[in-house]
Scaffold this motif. Structure first.
Motif, mmCIF file in Angstrom:
data_model
loop_
_atom_site.group_PDB
_atom_site.id
_atom_site.type_symbol
_atom_site.label_atom_id
_atom_site.label_comp_id
_atom_site.label_asym_id
_atom_site.label_seq_id
_atom_site.Cartn_x
_atom_site.Cartn_y
_atom_site.Cartn_z
ATOM 1 N N ILE A 192 0.997 -1.072 0.107
ATOM 2 C CA ILE A 192 0.075 0.217 -0.037
ATOM 3 C C ILE A 192 0.845 1.361 0.228
ATOM 4 C CG2 ILE A 192 -1.881 1.229 1.086
ATOM 5 C CD1 ILE A 192 -2.727 -1.728 0.356
ATOM 6 N N ASP A 193 0.767 2.168 -1.047
ATOM 7 C CA ASP A 193 1.431 3.347 -1.069
ATOM 8 C C ASP A 193 0.401 4.172 -0.684
ATOM 9 O OD1 ASP A 193 3.886 2.873 -2.014
ATOM 10 O OD2 ASP A 193 3.082 2.604 -3.948
ATOM 11 N N GLN A 194 0.808 5.127 0.402
ATOM 12 C CA GLN A 194 0.122 6.390 0.784
ATOM 13 C C GLN A 194 0.873 7.873 0.660
ATOM 14 O OE1 GLN A 194 -2.536 5.720 1.768
ATOM 15 N NE2 GLN A 194 -2.781 4.820 3.651
ATOM 16 N N ARG A 195 0.039 8.640 -0.014
ATOM 17 C CA ARG A 195 0.540 9.892 -0.475
ATOM 18 C C ARG A 195 -0.323 10.822 0.401
ATOM 19 N NH1 ARG A 195 -0.435 14.271 -3.391
ATOM 20 N NH2 ARG A 195 1.503 15.672 -3.875
ATOM 21 N N VAL A 196 0.000 11.479 1.552
ATOM 22 C CA VAL A 196 -0.838 12.429 2.477
ATOM 23 C C VAL A 196 -0.794 13.723 2.231
ATOM 24 C CG1 VAL A 196 -2.063 12.626 4.667
ATOM 25 C CG2 VAL A 196 -1.124 10.376 3.927
ATOM 26 N N PRO A 197 -1.505 14.579 1.898
ATOM 27 C CA PRO A 197 -1.167 16.206 1.892
ATOM 28 C C PRO A 197 -1.865 16.416 2.972
ATOM 29 C CG PRO A 197 -2.911 15.538 0.192
ATOM 30 C CD PRO A 197 -2.564 14.076 0.740
ATOM 31 N N LEU A 198 -1.366 17.908 3.497
ATOM 32 C CA LEU A 198 -1.901 18.479 4.581
ATOM 33 C C LEU A 198 -1.582 19.916 4.450
ATOM 34 C CD1 LEU A 198 -3.552 18.388 7.462
ATOM 35 C CD2 LEU A 198 -1.135 17.987 8.428
ATOM 36 N N CYS A 199 -2.502 20.834 4.852
ATOM 37 C CA CYS A 199 -2.151 22.473 4.608
ATOM 38 C C CYS A 199 -2.807 23.132 5.817
ATOM 39 C CB CYS A 199 -2.452 22.920 3.159
ATOM 40 S SG CYS A 199 -4.223 23.198 3.068
ATOM 41 N N ARG A 200 -2.331 24.374 6.096
ATOM 42 C CA ARG A 200 -2.978 25.230 6.997
ATOM 43 C C ARG A 200 -3.271 26.425 6.208
ATOM 44 N NH1 ARG A 200 0.454 25.673 11.748
ATOM 45 N NH2 ARG A 200 -0.572 23.847 12.420
ATOM 46 N N ALA A 201 -4.581 27.082 6.396
ATOM 47 C CA ALA A 201 -4.839 28.355 5.664
ATOM 48 C C ALA A 201 -4.421 29.429 6.571
ATOM 49 C CB ALA A 201 -6.162 28.174 5.329
ATOM 50 N N SER A 202 -4.340 30.622 6.004
ATOM 51 C CA SER A 202 -4.063 31.697 6.649
ATOM 52 C C SER A 202 -4.374 32.754 5.864
ATOM 53 C CB SER A 202 -2.561 31.871 6.798
ATOM 54 O OG SER A 202 -2.338 33.250 7.648
ATOM 55 N N GLY A 203 -5.527 33.427 6.479
ATOM 56 C CA GLY A 203 -6.078 34.687 5.824
ATOM 57 C C GLY A 203 -6.848 34.451 4.256
ATOM 58 N N SER A 204 -6.271 35.014 3.448
ATOM 59 C CA SER A 204 -6.941 34.526 2.105
ATOM 60 C C SER A 204 -6.346 33.441 1.437
ATOM 61 C CB SER A 204 -7.141 35.683 1.140
ATOM 62 O OG SER A 204 -5.753 36.219 0.952
ATOM 63 N N LEU A 205 -5.110 32.949 1.973
ATOM 64 C CA LEU A 205 -4.513 31.812 1.342
ATOM 65 C C LEU A 205 -4.873 30.457 1.703
ATOM 66 C CD1 LEU A 205 -0.621 33.289 1.883
ATOM 67 C CD2 LEU A 205 -1.891 33.100 -0.212
ATOM 68 N N ARG A 206 -5.113 29.792 0.728
ATOM 69 C CA ARG A 206 -5.555 28.361 1.099
ATOM 70 C C ARG A 206 -4.759 27.489 1.679
ATOM 71 N NH1 ARG A 206 -9.090 25.702 -3.681
ATOM 72 N NH2 ARG A 206 -8.535 24.064 -2.356
ATOM 73 N N CYS A 207 -3.314 27.714 1.260
ATOM 74 C CA CYS A 207 -2.121 26.895 1.817
ATOM 75 C C CYS A 207 -0.872 27.695 2.006
ATOM 76 C CB CYS A 207 -1.763 25.505 0.796
ATOM 77 S SG CYS A 207 -3.047 24.386 0.785
ATOM 78 N N ALA A 208 -1.110 28.307 2.999
ATOM 79 C CA ALA A 208 0.182 29.253 3.520
ATOM 80 C C ALA A 208 1.008 28.392 4.022
ATOM 81 C CB ALA A 208 -0.296 30.142 4.624
ATOM 82 N N GLN A 209 0.892 27.144 4.459
ATOM 83 C CA GLN A 209 1.907 26.187 4.980
ATOM 84 C C GLN A 209 1.323 24.871 4.650
ATOM 85 O OE1 GLN A 209 2.354 26.721 9.245
ATOM 86 N NE2 GLN A 209 3.732 25.034 9.500
ATOM 87 N N SER A 210 2.274 24.059 3.989
ATOM 88 C CA SER A 210 1.496 22.695 3.791
ATOM 89 C C SER A 210 2.861 21.656 3.852
ATOM 90 C CB SER A 210 1.284 22.719 2.183
ATOM 91 O OG SER A 210 2.280 23.112 1.258
ATOM 92 N N MET A 211 2.358 20.448 3.781
ATOM 93 C CA MET A 211 3.255 19.352 3.923
ATOM 94 C C MET A 211 2.724 18.185 2.991
ATOM 95 S SD MET A 211 3.055 17.553 7.748
ATOM 96 C CE MET A 211 3.739 16.074 7.441
#
Length: 138
Positions: free
Chosen positions: A22-41
């Protein structure tokens, strides 16, 4: 590389002789103000069906917006269940030409990587941004 946030975990069963991998690719991000992904991993890991060990192929971190000529750094950390946090050193992010974000990655990808037990927490942290992004290896 643009990330759509939030995105569901993507599991892909690849054909194998006896045991499915099983291959897993897990995206995650944190919004800040008007930015959908100000910080992501994004974390990519793989394992054999039924195993409690997860092999971590790579960890990716990005942030936006970024200013030309400014240096940005990030690091990643992990904690096995019941263990203590282990943290990498700071690594400089690469500013992407004609883009408003910078990125950095650790690892090789593919079927490589160190084995961690299921439930290990993996985090990325950017210097100058409060808080970390974390996820657990399922």
């Amino acid at each position: 590389m643009a990330l759509l946030c939030p995105a569901p975990t993507q599991a892909v069963a690849l054909p194998a002789a006896k045991t499915a991998v099983i291959d897993q690719r897990v995206p995650l991000c944190r919004a800040s103000g008007s930015l959908r992904c100000a910080q992501s991993m994004v974390v990519r890991y793989w394992y054999q069906r039924g195993s409690d060990q997860r092999r971590l192929s790579w960890v990716y971190a990005s942030r936006e917006p970024v200013s030309k000529g400014r240096t940005y750094v990030a690091r990643w950390s992990y904690r096995v269940p019941g263990g203590v946090w282990k943290t990498s050193g700071w690594k400089q992010l690469r500013h992407m030409p004609r883009a408003k974000f910078a990125e950095v990655g650790w690892g090789k990808g593919g079927r490589t990587g160190r084995a961690y037990p299921r439930g290990t927490q993996v985090c990325t942290e950017h210097k100058g941004i409060k808080g970390r992004l974390c996820l657990s290896l399922k």
